[in-house]
Write a protein that holds these residues in place. Structure first.
Motif, PDB file in Angstrom:
ATOM      1  N   ARG A  51       4.371   7.769 -11.169  1.00  0.00           N
ATOM      2  CA  ARG A  51       3.136   6.886 -10.484  1.00  0.00           C
ATOM      3  C   ARG A  51       3.651   7.674  -9.006  1.00  0.00           C
ATOM      4  N   ARG A  52       2.501   8.002  -8.306  1.00  0.00           N
ATOM      5  CA  ARG A  52       2.385   7.674  -6.687  1.00  0.00           C
ATOM      6  C   ARG A  52       2.537   6.191  -5.943  1.00  0.00           C
ATOM      7  N   MET A  53       3.708   5.944  -5.852  1.00  0.00           N
ATOM      8  CA  MET A  53       3.843   4.784  -4.982  1.00  0.00           C
ATOM      9  C   MET A  53       3.185   4.773  -3.466  1.00  0.00           C
ATOM     10  N   ARG A  54       3.167   3.559  -3.376  1.00  0.00           N
ATOM     11  CA  ARG A  54       2.580   3.411  -1.963  1.00  0.00           C
ATOM     12  C   ARG A  54       3.218   1.933  -1.000  1.00  0.00           C
ATOM     13  N   TRP A  55       3.335   1.819   0.066  1.00  0.00           N
ATOM     14  CA  TRP A  55       3.815   0.486   1.013  1.00  0.00           C
ATOM     15  C   TRP A  55       2.427   0.665   1.569  1.00  0.00           C
ATOM     16  N   TYR A  56       1.943  -0.724   1.586  1.00  0.00           N
ATOM     17  CA  TYR A  56       1.233  -1.233   2.719  1.00  0.00           C
ATOM     18  C   TYR A  56       1.246  -2.145   3.577  1.00  0.00           C
ATOM     19  N   ARG A  57       0.376  -2.392   4.676  1.00  0.00           N
ATOM     20  CA  ARG A  57       1.387  -3.646   5.177  1.00  0.00           C
ATOM     21  C   ARG A  57      -0.449  -4.265   6.171  1.00  0.00           C
ATOM     22  N   GLN A  58      -0.274  -5.688   5.953  1.00  0.00           N
ATOM     23  CA  GLN A  58      -1.487  -7.053   6.301  1.00  0.00           C
ATOM     24  C   GLN A  58      -0.993  -7.431   7.728  1.00  0.00           C
ATOM     25  N   ALA A  59      -1.169  -6.963   8.640  1.00  0.00           N
ATOM     26  CA  ALA A  59      -0.962  -8.234  10.293  1.00  0.00           C
ATOM     27  C   ALA A  59      -1.921  -9.079  10.002  1.00  0.00           C
ATOM     28  N   PRO A  60      -1.763 -10.398  11.091  1.00  0.00           N
ATOM     29  CA  PRO A  60      -3.127 -11.786  10.518  1.00  0.00           C
ATOM     30  C   PRO A  60      -3.560 -10.767  11.114  1.00  0.00           C
ATOM     31  N   GLY A  61      -5.025 -11.217  10.830  1.00  0.00           N
ATOM     32  CA  GLY A  61      -6.172 -11.025  11.564  1.00  0.00           C
ATOM     33  C   GLY A  61      -6.789  -9.080  10.980  1.00  0.00           C
ATOM     34  N   LYS A  62      -6.098  -8.657  10.440  1.00  0.00           N
ATOM     35  CA  LYS A  62      -6.045  -7.328  10.528  1.00  0.00           C
ATOM     36  C   LYS A  62      -6.512  -6.676   9.054  1.00  0.00           C
ATOM     37  N   GLN A  63      -6.821  -5.703   9.102  1.00  0.00           N
ATOM     38  CA  GLN A  63      -6.943  -4.738   7.602  1.00  0.00           C
ATOM     39  C   GLN A  63      -6.210  -4.543   7.306  1.00  0.00           C
ATOM     40  N   ARG A  64      -6.016  -4.942   6.031  1.00  0.00           N
ATOM     41  CA  ARG A  64      -4.348  -4.069   4.925  1.00  0.00           C
ATOM     42  C   ARG A  64      -4.507  -1.822   5.110  1.00  0.00           C
ATOM     43  N   GLU A  65      -3.052  -1.817   6.233  1.00  0.00           N
ATOM     44  CA  GLU A  65      -2.987  -0.150   5.646  1.00  0.00           C
ATOM     45  C   GLU A  65      -2.792   0.764   5.327  1.00  0.00           C
ATOM     46  N   LEU A  66      -2.718   2.220   5.140  1.00  0.00           N
ATOM     47  CA  LEU A  66      -1.619   2.584   4.083  1.00  0.00           C
ATOM     48  C   LEU A  66      -0.734   2.843   4.779  1.00  0.00           C
ATOM     49  N   VAL A  67       1.269   2.537   5.075  1.00  0.00           N
ATOM     50  CA  VAL A  67       1.947   2.866   5.652  1.00  0.00           C
ATOM     51  C   VAL A  67       2.686   3.750   5.149  1.00  0.00           C
ATOM     52  N   ALA A  68       2.694   4.240   3.701  1.00  0.00           N
ATOM     53  CA  ALA A  68       3.748   5.052   3.576  1.00  0.00           C
ATOM     54  C   ALA A  68       3.492   5.613   2.304  1.00  0.00           C
ATOM     55  N   ASP A  69       2.979   6.778   1.249  1.00  0.00           N
ATOM     56  CA  ASP A  69       3.040   6.526   0.307  1.00  0.00           C
ATOM     57  C   ASP A  69       4.237   8.117  -0.638  1.00  0.00           C
ATOM     58  N   ILE A  70       4.381   8.403  -1.727  1.00  0.00           N
ATOM     59  CA  ILE A  70       5.341   9.033  -2.175  1.00  0.00           C
ATOM     60  C   ILE A  70       5.173   9.791  -3.811  1.00  0.00           C
TER      61      ILE A  70
END
Length: 111
Positions: free
Chosen positions: A32-51
């Motif tokens: 599997r390609r694995m991902r880290w996302y993040r979501q700040a208050p009031g913002k959309q989830r964004e992709l931070v990094a993947d491998i």
């Protein structure tokens, strides 16, 4: 059933470091390609990094040079090493495989 469990979040001062972990079960992790996302208050989830399964990595421009994603296929675990943290990195961080994601771990960067 796929389970992804994140850990390692917390409160850190600007300039500090944290290492997040994501343990996977119920999935053939090494394929599997694995991902880290993040979501700040009031913002959309964004992709931070993947491998990719082979270890190739990609990063959002906002974290390049500061964050490092890695994986240990023997432990079914993906990591996110975060250095030189900024207040704008404050968010809930999630790992995912493109189909499922975990419950997230809170990262707060504040003095």
């Amino acid at each position: 059933q796929v389970q992804l469990v994140e850990s390692g979040g917390g409160l850190v001062q600007p300039g500090g470091s944290l290492r997040l972990s994501c343990a996977a079960s119920g999935v053939i992790f090494r394929f599997r390609r694995m991902r880290w996302y993040r979501q700040a208050p009031g913002k959309q989830r964004e992709l931070v990094a993947d491998i990719t399964p082979g270890g190739s990595t990609n990063y959002a421009d906002s974290v390049k040079g500061r964050f490092t994603i890695s994986r240990d296929n023997a432990k079914n675990t993906v990591y996110l090493q975060m250095n030189s943290l900024k207040s704008e990195d404050t968010a809930v961080y999630f790992c995912g495989d493109g189909i499922s994601s975990g419950q997230g771990t809170q990262v707060t960067v504040s003095s």
